[in-house]
Write a protein that holds these residues in place. Sequence first.
Motif, PDB file in Angstrom:
ATOM      1  N   VAL A  86      53.399  37.844  47.587  1.00 46.01           N
ATOM      2  CA  VAL A  86      52.985  37.151  46.369  1.00 46.01           C
ATOM      3  C   VAL A  86      52.575  35.735  46.776  1.00 46.01           C
ATOM      4  CG1 VAL A  86      53.680  36.396  44.079  1.00 46.01           C
ATOM      5  CG2 VAL A  86      54.675  38.474  45.060  1.00 46.01           C
ATOM      6  N   VAL A  87      51.332  35.387  46.519  1.00 44.54           N
ATOM      7  CA  VAL A  87      50.806  34.085  46.931  1.00 44.54           C
ATOM      8  C   VAL A  87      50.708  33.169  45.716  1.00 44.54           C
ATOM      9  CG1 VAL A  87      48.864  32.858  47.972  1.00 44.54           C
ATOM     10  CG2 VAL A  87      49.557  35.091  48.868  1.00 44.54           C
ATOM     11  N   PHE A  88      51.483  32.098  45.747  1.00 48.81           N
ATOM     12  CA  PHE A  88      51.584  31.212  44.583  1.00 48.81           C
ATOM     13  C   PHE A  88      50.431  30.221  44.492  1.00 48.81           C
ATOM     14  CE2 PHE A  88      56.031  31.346  42.768  1.00 48.81           C
ATOM     15  CZ  PHE A  88      56.346  32.570  43.326  1.00 48.81           C
ATOM     16  N   HIS A  89      49.763  29.974  45.622  1.00 46.53           N
ATOM     17  CA  HIS A  89      48.722  28.944  45.619  1.00 46.53           C
ATOM     18  C   HIS A  89      47.566  29.474  46.446  1.00 46.53           C
ATOM     19  CE1 HIS A  89      47.167  25.019  45.014  1.00 46.53           C
ATOM     20  NE2 HIS A  89      47.360  24.570  46.224  1.00 46.53           N
ATOM     21  N   ARG A 103      51.727  45.667  55.033  1.00 46.93           N
ATOM     22  CA  ARG A 103      51.593  47.086  55.380  1.00 46.93           C
ATOM     23  C   ARG A 103      50.284  47.631  54.830  1.00 46.93           C
ATOM     24  NH1 ARG A 103      56.339  49.522  57.237  1.00 46.93           N
ATOM     25  NH2 ARG A 103      58.039  48.013  57.265  1.00 46.93           N
ATOM     26  N   ASN A 104      49.844  48.694  55.464  1.00 45.68           N
ATOM     27  CA  ASN A 104      48.576  49.326  55.128  1.00 45.68           C
ATOM     28  C   ASN A 104      48.495  49.651  53.636  1.00 45.68           C
ATOM     29  OD1 ASN A 104      46.122  50.618  55.633  1.00 45.68           O
ATOM     30  ND2 ASN A 104      47.156  52.600  55.657  1.00 45.68           N
ATOM     31  N   ASP A 105      49.619  50.146  53.103  1.00 50.23           N
ATOM     32  CA  ASP A 105      49.605  50.516  51.684  1.00 50.23           C
ATOM     33  C   ASP A 105      50.332  49.464  50.846  1.00 50.23           C
ATOM     34  OD1 ASP A 105      52.382  52.909  51.845  1.00 50.23           O
ATOM     35  OD2 ASP A 105      52.075  50.905  52.693  1.00 50.23           O
ATOM     36  N   GLY A 106      50.355  48.247  51.357  1.00 47.59           N
ATOM     37  CA  GLY A 106      51.077  47.190  50.668  1.00 47.59           C
ATOM     38  C   GLY A 106      50.297  46.623  49.487  1.00 47.59           C
ATOM     39  N   THR A 107      50.918  45.657  48.829  1.00 47.21           N
ATOM     40  CA  THR A 107      50.330  45.043  47.638  1.00 47.21           C
ATOM     41  C   THR A 107      50.260  43.532  47.814  1.00 47.21           C
ATOM     42  OG1 THR A 107      51.271  46.753  46.209  1.00 47.21           O
ATOM     43  CG2 THR A 107      50.670  44.668  45.158  1.00 47.21           C
ATOM     44  N   LEU A 108      49.122  42.965  47.437  1.00 48.15           N
ATOM     45  CA  LEU A 108      48.998  41.512  47.397  1.00 48.15           C
ATOM     46  C   LEU A 108      48.855  41.084  45.945  1.00 48.15           C
ATOM     47  CD1 LEU A 108      48.486  38.671  48.660  1.00 48.15           C
ATOM     48  CD2 LEU A 108      46.059  39.200  48.508  1.00 48.15           C
ATOM     49  N   ILE A 109      49.689  40.155  45.522  1.00 46.43           N
ATOM     50  CA  ILE A 109      49.517  39.564  44.185  1.00 46.43           C
ATOM     51  C   ILE A 109      49.243  38.087  44.409  1.00 46.43           C
ATOM     52  CG2 ILE A 109      50.628  39.077  41.978  1.00 46.43           C
ATOM     53  CD1 ILE A 109      52.499  41.448  42.548  1.00 46.43           C
ATOM     54  N   TYR A 110      48.160  37.568  43.832  1.00 51.46           N
ATOM     55  CA  TYR A 110      47.902  36.153  44.059  1.00 51.46           C
ATOM     56  C   TYR A 110      47.466  35.444  42.792  1.00 51.46           C
ATOM     57  CZ  TYR A 110      42.752  36.785  44.523  1.00 51.46           C
ATOM     58  OH  TYR A 110      41.419  37.057  44.309  1.00 51.46           O
ATOM     59  N   ASN A 111      47.735  34.147  42.808  1.00 51.52           N
ATOM     60  CA  ASN A 111      47.507  33.286  41.652  1.00 51.52           C
ATOM     61  C   ASN A 111      46.103  32.710  41.730  1.00 51.52           C
ATOM     62  OD1 ASN A 111      47.467  31.175  39.803  1.00 51.52           O
ATOM     63  ND2 ASN A 111      48.774  29.852  41.049  1.00 51.52           N
ATOM     64  N   ALA A 112      45.220  33.162  40.832  1.00 56.42           N
ATOM     65  CA  ALA A 112      43.875  32.578  40.774  1.00 56.42           C
ATOM     66  C   ALA A 112      43.265  32.957  39.435  1.00 56.42           C
ATOM     67  CB  ALA A 112      43.010  33.086  41.924  1.00 56.42           C
ATOM     68  N   ARG A 132      45.290  40.179  40.944  1.00 56.14           N
ATOM     69  CA  ARG A 132      45.078  38.756  40.707  1.00 56.14           C
ATOM     70  C   ARG A 132      45.547  38.409  39.306  1.00 56.14           C
ATOM     71  NH1 ARG A 132      39.063  36.803  41.385  1.00 56.14           N
ATOM     72  NH2 ARG A 132      38.764  38.065  39.518  1.00 56.14           N
ATOM     73  N   VAL A 133      46.213  37.260  39.186  1.00 61.37           N
ATOM     74  CA  VAL A 133      46.635  36.808  37.852  1.00 61.37           C
ATOM     75  C   VAL A 133      46.515  35.287  37.817  1.00 61.37           C
ATOM     76  CG1 VAL A 133      49.086  36.650  38.543  1.00 61.37           C
ATOM     77  CG2 VAL A 133      48.498  36.937  36.147  1.00 61.37           C
ATOM     78  N   ASP A 134      46.079  34.743  36.694  1.00 62.49           N
ATOM     79  CA  ASP A 134      45.896  33.286  36.587  1.00 62.49           C
ATOM     80  C   ASP A 134      47.233  32.647  36.229  1.00 62.49           C
ATOM     81  OD1 ASP A 134      43.804  31.064  34.517  1.00 62.49           O
ATOM     82  OD2 ASP A 134      44.997  30.723  36.327  1.00 62.49           O
ATOM     83  N   ALA A 135      48.127  32.627  37.211  1.00 61.87           N
ATOM     84  CA  ALA A 135      49.494  32.173  36.951  1.00 61.87           C
ATOM     85  C   ALA A 135      49.526  30.715  36.520  1.00 61.87           C
ATOM     86  CB  ALA A 135      50.360  32.384  38.197  1.00 61.87           C
ATOM     87  N   LEU A 136      48.701  29.892  37.143  1.00 62.96           N
ATOM     88  CA  LEU A 136      48.718  28.470  36.793  1.00 62.96           C
ATOM     89  C   LEU A 136      48.190  28.270  35.375  1.00 62.96           C
ATOM     90  CD1 LEU A 136      49.343  25.639  37.771  1.00 62.96           C
ATOM     91  CD2 LEU A 136      47.016  25.480  38.635  1.00 62.96           C
ATOM     92  N   GLY A 137      47.094  28.972  35.059  1.00 61.62           N
ATOM     93  CA  GLY A 137      46.517  28.824  33.727  1.00 61.62           C
ATOM     94  C   GLY A 137      47.495  29.254  32.644  1.00 61.62           C
ATOM     95  N   ILE A 138      48.132  30.429  32.853  1.00 58.30           N
ATOM     96  CA  ILE A 138      49.100  30.928  31.861  1.00 58.30           C
ATOM     97  C   ILE A 138      50.289  29.979  31.769  1.00 58.30           C
ATOM     98  CG2 ILE A 138      50.722  32.794  31.360  1.00 58.30           C
ATOM     99  CD1 ILE A 138      48.696  34.706  32.672  1.00 58.30           C
TER     100      ILE A 138
END
Lengths: 332, 397, 325
Positions: A86-89, A103-112, A132-138
């Motif tokens: 999970v990438v906060f920035h 991992r090959n079948d892993g998940t990336l969640i990032y704030n943008a 992707r989710v606009d964490a800062l905006g929300i």
Amino acid sequence: MSQTISLPHTDRFFEIRLESIGGLGAHAAGQVLASAAVLKMGLNGAHFSSYGSEKKGSPVRSFVRLGPAERPIRTSAPVATPDAIVVFHAALLSNPATLAGLRNDGTLIYNAPRGRVREELAALPRAARVIRVDALGIAVKEQSRPNAVLLGALCGAFPFLDAGQVLEALSEEFSGRHPEAVAANECAFRRGGAECETLAGVGRAEGDLPIARAEPEWGYATQPVGGIVLEPGNMVWNDLSISRTGSLPVFNRERCIHCGLCDLVCPDYCLVWDDGEKGSRFERELIGVDYRYCKGCMRCVESCPASALTKKTETPGLANRLRVPLFPDLIE
Amino acid sequence: MAREMMLSGCAASAQAAKMAQVEVICSYPIRPYTAIMMELAKMVANGELDAEFVHGEGEHAQLAVVLGAAAAGARALTGSSGVGVTYAFENYSPIAGGRIPLQMMIADRALDPPGDFGSEHTDAMSCRDQGWLMGWAENPQEAFDNCLINYRVGEDHRVLLPQFVCQDGYFVSHIPGKVVLPDQSQVDEFLPPYSLPHPLDPKRPVSHGPQIRPDQGTIMDMQRAQAMLDAPAVIKEAIDDYNRIFGRNYSPFIEEYMTDDAEIAFFIMGAHTMTARHAVKHLREQGVKIGLVKLRFVRPWPTQDVAEALSKFKAVGVVETSTSYGGAMRGGNLLHEVRASLYEVQQRPLTTSFMAGLGGEMVPLKDFYYMADILSKAVKDGKTRKTVYWVGFEAED
Amino acid sequence: MTVAVRTQTLPPIKLIRNVPKEEYYVPGHRTCAGCGPALQYKLVAKAAGPNTIFIGPTGCMYVANASYLCTPYTVPWMHAQITNGGAIASGIEAAYKVLLRKGKREGELPNIIVMAGDGGTVDIGLQAMSAMMYRGHDVLFICYDNEAYANTGIQSSPTTPYGANTTFTPPGSAIPEGKTLYPKDPPQLVIGGHPAVKYVATASVAYPVDLINKVRKALNVQGPTFVHIHAPCPKGWKFDEAKTIEVARLAIDTGMWNCYEWENGEYRYQFKPKKYKPVREYLKLQARFAHLSDVHIAKLQAFVDAKVKARGIPVETPVPTPQAH
């Protein structure tokens, strides 16, 4: 209290790595998740973070390891091969170490916010899930913090995590010191779960991503003895742009009266001056901002009497377009 | 012209510091080392020594003052005793890790509680792992010589480590002995001027001691360890030069006395070595096959030399004047290092620790006869009955 | 035996235009955005110029600045333990005196400046600071006061104001005001008992030209000098980092901070408001005071009133009255 949750893998731990900078709540997020897992979901879990001294803007990595209740967790090594990152920035994505080991079948969640997908994400595995989710905006809208939004997104992405329990843990964490934040956090959490977009066709690599190993610049035969730094001022090679949290000062040369007040309040020597034109009124003139060093404190904006520096939302690439380098001979 | 004087260890140390032309001295009073500083104060006051004499506000400050001075490029000296040595503890690692080769003269003293002015090696021994060179003098002549030798070795760019130059409080620091003071030209031949690779100088700016990442820290630790590995070769060179220039006869790390066909031996350092020598001589006259091995450097510990010297014997008594509570075998710290040195030796001698001289007690000849007796019995029995004996205070059982 | 070896005189600055353009504290350091101490460091470095050696006791201005084998200083700099900034500086000064006297170094005695935080000045560093003042070393001791041990996560220090929320003085039902102790007064400690000290000043990042001039004056004086600089900390005091200058200015306008110089027994004051604003206006900008009741604020107001009345002279702190709630 606890129900049996089945983790995605029976043969190994489920591992999450949170990549962030100080001030965005990644450490607290990891703590909330792990305590929810252990105290409410009947799992075994461990959480720890690595960071330097505690201040805003410096890199923080938070690690969460989850396993079935009967399996002891015997390692406290950093999570090197995560199932989820999970990438906060988003600026952290320009550092390959941020995605290392996924991992090959892993998940990336990032704030943008919505928009163009960054090129760095092509380095992800083809089979990886990219959210992707606009964490800062929300967070700004709900007067909460990005960590609440991203926790919601994480629970949304992994249904085995009981979102209700995680939310409960989040509320308990803040109910003591900041009771006013509980309701805002809940809204942010729910929106995080509801408003993420899964992006398709982003990654183009095959297989697990390689683990990052830090390459030291020095070895014991070459590092200066006694911890002495022989190059005075070599700090100028640091790029501090990732420590900005959404805004930067924009310079309008037409309005500037070159009074120098901004320079006297900037702790980071971001303002670039040059000798004035021959015959000009001003001996020294401000020509721009070197955003490599700007941390976005906005003191220059606050102190400018001519409104020549104004606060603007930072969009990808804006800083690079406007930047005037402070040391053009040394660093482009 | 070289001349002979009767000087106490403190007075001899002050003379050595003067001939080494130390440039910044930081004082603070604590018995028994204070006499060194009082001598130096007189020398500075009447112009015999051109140095800055700084009145430190405490031992912790003393070490910081000389650290700053040495980092700026001056040969620096300080000293202390007992709890003063341990009060300054915070600074020892920054100085050694910063590779600043200053010197601390320790006239050792028992640690509180309770207040006891008597000599013990415990104060300096408690600091032995910080990366400083360390060794004890047996008499005032050695106190003089060790000052110069340690400056030379510590300041050598292959080493760059600070030095604890130790002597027993009272027994060496205050009892006069014969000291041959050399000519200044001899000292200048032996000891080059102080030169740090990167001193604090606005003309060539550097930063000393920044924050680092863990991997950079490991490297610094490795470098410090390497300096300790490189030090013995530099010590040997220095001792050879010293013997040649000043007419002494030191061996660098250990000294053997009557060990040729000895079956038992004392392993010892510091002032009580003198009495031990007498004991060995008398026992030899009575036919006891006994010898003595004296240690000159605790750090760097001369593992090979100790192993080779001690493996000749059937039993070794490690005579210790320092305490280490709760350690392996409940022995003192010298016993641990001796046993570790002998670990790889096939024919290992029996070893036991003799606590003697603690609290500043004299160690009379009869105590050494007692220790020799225990060692002889151990050889007969093929084993030691205990690993530690508090000599004079316990009945041997 | 000692010889006066410094003849430099750094000229005072009258206009912002004359602020020197050279920087000796370059960017890239990892301080927080809007860091008050970093700003004063930059201004002090500008004031002092290239013939300077800085001593940095452990604190934010050590850890955040010289990190990971990088350094923002283009003049020599040395780390000190938080306990002994004054002692290390004394050693460097003594070394330079003897080296210059013996001809092993050339030129003038450099500016030797200790940059200590409040803890490294009047708490754990008090002994070394006082001894340096007593011994008369030609060193400038600067206390950058961010009113807490900030680097370790904001703990209370002897200059933390009454009523502040820190991690060692959190407000709670048993101790509602958080910090119950009134702060030490660092410049008064120095002025009160050190005969060798000729110049003491207090300054603030709110008035950078005044800060630069006071630093220069202190450096021009032969012997030990002390400058106490108010350097607000956005993270520790919990305010928006853009407002650092406003907070610093309000501190002066309310009397929580006073700007003055003491030289040879005489006081001179700067930026003295005609009428002081109530302390409440300063407190409301900072969440570290958000928990205070009117009773607490009144106590703090009384303390400040007494202090500004006898400006620059030590005041007795009011004895807290028994709780009436």
